[in-house]
Motif scaffolding. Structure first.
Motif, short mmCIF file in Angstrom:
data_model
loop_
_atom_site.label_atom_id
_atom_site.label_comp_id
_atom_site.label_asym_id
_atom_site.label_seq_id
_atom_site.Cartn_x
_atom_site.Cartn_y
_atom_site.Cartn_z
N PHE A 41 0.85 -1.19 0.00
CA PHE A 41 0.00 0.00 0.00
C PHE A 41 0.88 1.23 0.00
CE2 PHE A 41 0.61 -1.28 4.39
CZ PHE A 41 1.06 -0.12 4.98
N HIS A 42 0.28 2.37 -0.34
CA HIS A 42 0.96 3.66 -0.29
C HIS A 42 0.36 4.48 0.84
CE1 HIS A 42 3.62 3.69 -3.69
NE2 HIS A 42 2.67 3.22 -4.48
N ALA A 43 1.21 5.14 1.56
CA ALA A 43 0.74 6.01 2.64
C ALA A 43 1.36 7.40 2.45
CB ALA A 43 1.14 5.43 3.99
N ASP A 44 0.61 8.41 2.89
CA ASP A 44 1.16 9.77 2.83
C ASP A 44 1.99 10.04 4.08
OD1 ASP A 44 -0.77 10.05 4.75
OD2 ASP A 44 -2.02 11.46 3.63
N GLU A 45 2.40 11.30 4.26
CA GLU A 45 3.27 11.66 5.39
C GLU A 45 2.60 11.41 6.74
OE1 GLU A 45 2.28 14.51 3.25
OE2 GLU A 45 3.62 13.58 1.80
N LYS A 46 1.28 11.51 6.78
CA LYS A 46 0.54 11.35 8.03
C LYS A 46 0.22 9.89 8.32
CE LYS A 46 -1.61 15.83 7.49
NZ LYS A 46 -2.86 16.55 7.27
N GLY A 47 0.52 9.01 7.41
CA GLY A 47 0.24 7.59 7.61
C GLY A 47 -1.09 7.15 7.04
N ASN A 48 -1.80 8.03 6.35
CA ASN A 48 -3.06 7.65 5.72
C ASN A 48 -2.80 6.87 4.44
OD1 ASN A 48 -4.49 9.11 7.68
ND2 ASN A 48 -4.27 11.00 6.50
N ILE A 49 -3.56 5.83 4.24
CA ILE A 49 -3.40 5.01 3.04
C ILE A 49 -4.00 5.75 1.85
CG2 ILE A 49 -4.00 2.85 1.91
CD1 ILE A 49 -3.98 1.53 4.65
N VAL A 50 -3.16 5.97 0.82
CA VAL A 50 -3.63 6.70 -0.37
C VAL A 50 -3.73 5.80 -1.60
CG1 VAL A 50 -2.83 8.96 0.37
CG2 VAL A 50 -1.28 7.46 -0.87
N GLY A 51 -3.17 4.63 -1.55
CA GLY A 51 -3.25 3.71 -2.69
C GLY A 51 -3.08 2.28 -2.23
N ARG A 52 -3.80 1.39 -2.88
CA ARG A 52 -3.70 -0.03 -2.55
C ARG A 52 -3.79 -0.84 -3.85
NH1 ARG A 52 -8.41 -2.62 -2.84
NH2 ARG A 52 -10.32 -1.40 -2.94
N PRO A 53 -3.25 -2.06 -3.82
CA PRO A 53 -3.30 -2.88 -5.03
C PRO A 53 -4.71 -3.35 -5.33
CG PRO A 53 -2.14 -4.02 -3.22
CD PRO A 53 -2.55 -2.68 -2.73
N PRO A 54 -5.00 -3.72 -6.55
CA PRO A 54 -4.10 -3.80 -7.70
C PRO A 54 -3.84 -2.42 -8.30
CG PRO A 54 -6.30 -4.52 -8.33
CD PRO A 54 -6.33 -4.24 -6.87
N TYR A 55 -2.60 -2.19 -8.65
CA TYR A 55 -2.20 -0.91 -9.24
C TYR A 55 -2.39 -0.96 -10.75
CZ TYR A 55 -0.07 -0.22 -4.70
OH TYR A 55 0.13 -0.11 -3.35
N ALA A 56 -2.82 0.12 -11.31
CA ALA A 56 -3.03 0.22 -12.76
C ALA A 56 -1.67 0.22 -13.48
CB ALA A 56 -3.79 1.49 -13.08
N PRO A 57 -1.65 -0.13 -14.73
CA PRO A 57 -0.39 -0.09 -15.50
C PRO A 57 0.19 1.32 -15.51
CG PRO A 57 -2.03 -1.35 -16.69
CD PRO A 57 -2.73 -0.75 -15.51
N PHE A 58 1.50 1.39 -15.47
CA PHE A 58 2.30 2.62 -15.52
C PHE A 58 2.12 3.52 -14.30
CE2 PHE A 58 1.75 1.45 -20.02
CZ PHE A 58 3.08 1.24 -20.34
N THR A 59 1.48 3.06 -13.23
CA THR A 59 1.44 3.86 -12.01
C THR A 59 2.61 3.48 -11.12
OG1 THR A 59 -0.10 2.29 -11.00
CG2 THR A 59 -1.04 4.26 -12.05
N GLU A 60 2.67 2.23 -10.73
CA GLU A 60 3.79 1.74 -9.91
C GLU A 60 4.72 0.85 -10.72
OE1 GLU A 60 4.40 2.81 -6.89
OE2 GLU A 60 2.60 4.03 -7.08
N TYR A 61 4.12 -0.01 -11.52
CA TYR A 61 4.87 -0.94 -12.35
C TYR A 61 4.40 -0.77 -13.80
CZ TYR A 61 5.57 -3.16 -7.79
OH TYR A 61 5.87 -3.41 -6.50
N VAL A 62 5.21 -1.28 -14.72
CA VAL A 62 4.91 -1.10 -16.14
C VAL A 62 3.57 -1.72 -16.52
CG1 VAL A 62 5.69 -1.63 -18.49
CG2 VAL A 62 7.34 -0.99 -16.75
N LEU A 63 3.33 -2.96 -16.11
CA LEU A 63 2.07 -3.63 -16.44
C LEU A 63 1.11 -3.67 -15.25
CD1 LEU A 63 3.14 -6.64 -18.68
CD2 LEU A 63 2.20 -4.45 -19.36
N GLY A 64 1.42 -2.95 -14.20
CA GLY A 64 0.55 -2.94 -13.04
C GLY A 64 0.90 -4.06 -12.08
N SER A 65 -0.05 -4.37 -11.20
CA SER A 65 0.19 -5.41 -10.20
C SER A 65 -1.02 -6.31 -10.07
CB SER A 65 0.51 -4.77 -8.85
OG SER A 65 -0.66 -4.22 -8.28
#
Length: 176
Positions: A41-65
């Motif tokens: 997961f992705h968290a911001d500076e305050k520890g709030n979750i801002v992103g979770r899998p599955p990730y879309a293509p070209f966001t975190e990985y080339v083909l996503g997750s």
């Protein structure tokens, strides 16, 4: 024949692609111990979750997750050595067994040969992929609680079925 193949750009490109993929897969196992990149997961500076899998293509990985955050490209590279290796084993076994059987069928008289050809010719018409799918469905499809048999046993069964399905038609073609 090798000179003929080496003049073809498609062959060179395809062979290089498979060699690079196979080498990359082996190097990934040796250097990374076969571990696949994962972002849970992705968290911001305050520890709030801002992103979770599955990730879309070209966001975190080339083909996503996948739904667990594993990189799909990394998963494909890691599994390539098994796919390419098992495919080569299947091809070699098919040709080897078919040549052996064809050497016994070839010297038979025409009447017996035509009878054998009539029995096995439907295997050239019926798509062997469909037959293999129905036989291997229970082995290929992972249940929710995971596989109950080890990988090597499932792979061995798949190799056996895929070799056995191709032997009749390939034997007829070689003996002809």
């Amino acid at each position: 024949m090798l000179v003929f193949l080496l003049k073809r750009k498609r062959f060179i490109f395809s062979a290089l692609f498979l060699i690079v993929l196979f080498t990359g897969s082996i190097l990934n196992t040796l250097l990374n111990d076969g571990k696949i990149r994962q972002i849970r997961f992705h968290a911001d500076e305050k520890g709030n979750i801002v992103g979770r899998p599955p990730y879309a293509p070209f966001t975190e990985y080339v083909l996503g997750s996948d739904p667990f955050g594993y990189d799909l490209v990394h998963m494909m590279v890691e599994g390539a050595k098994w796919t390419i290796g098992i495919t080569i084993a299947i091809v070699i076994l098919r040709i080897l067994f078919s040549i052996i059987l064809a050497s016994f069928i070839y010297p038979l008289n025409n009447r017996i040969y035509n009878c054998i050809k009539t029995m096995f010719e439907p295997f050239t018409v019926v798509p062997q992929t469909i037959i293999a799918y129905f036989i291997l469905f229970s082995v290929l499809w992972m249940p929710l609680d995971g596989f109950h048999t080890p990988f090597w046993l499932r792979a061995s069964f798949q190799v056996f079925i895929l070799v056995a399905l191709a032997i009749p038609s390939l034997t007829i073609h070689i003996s002809g």
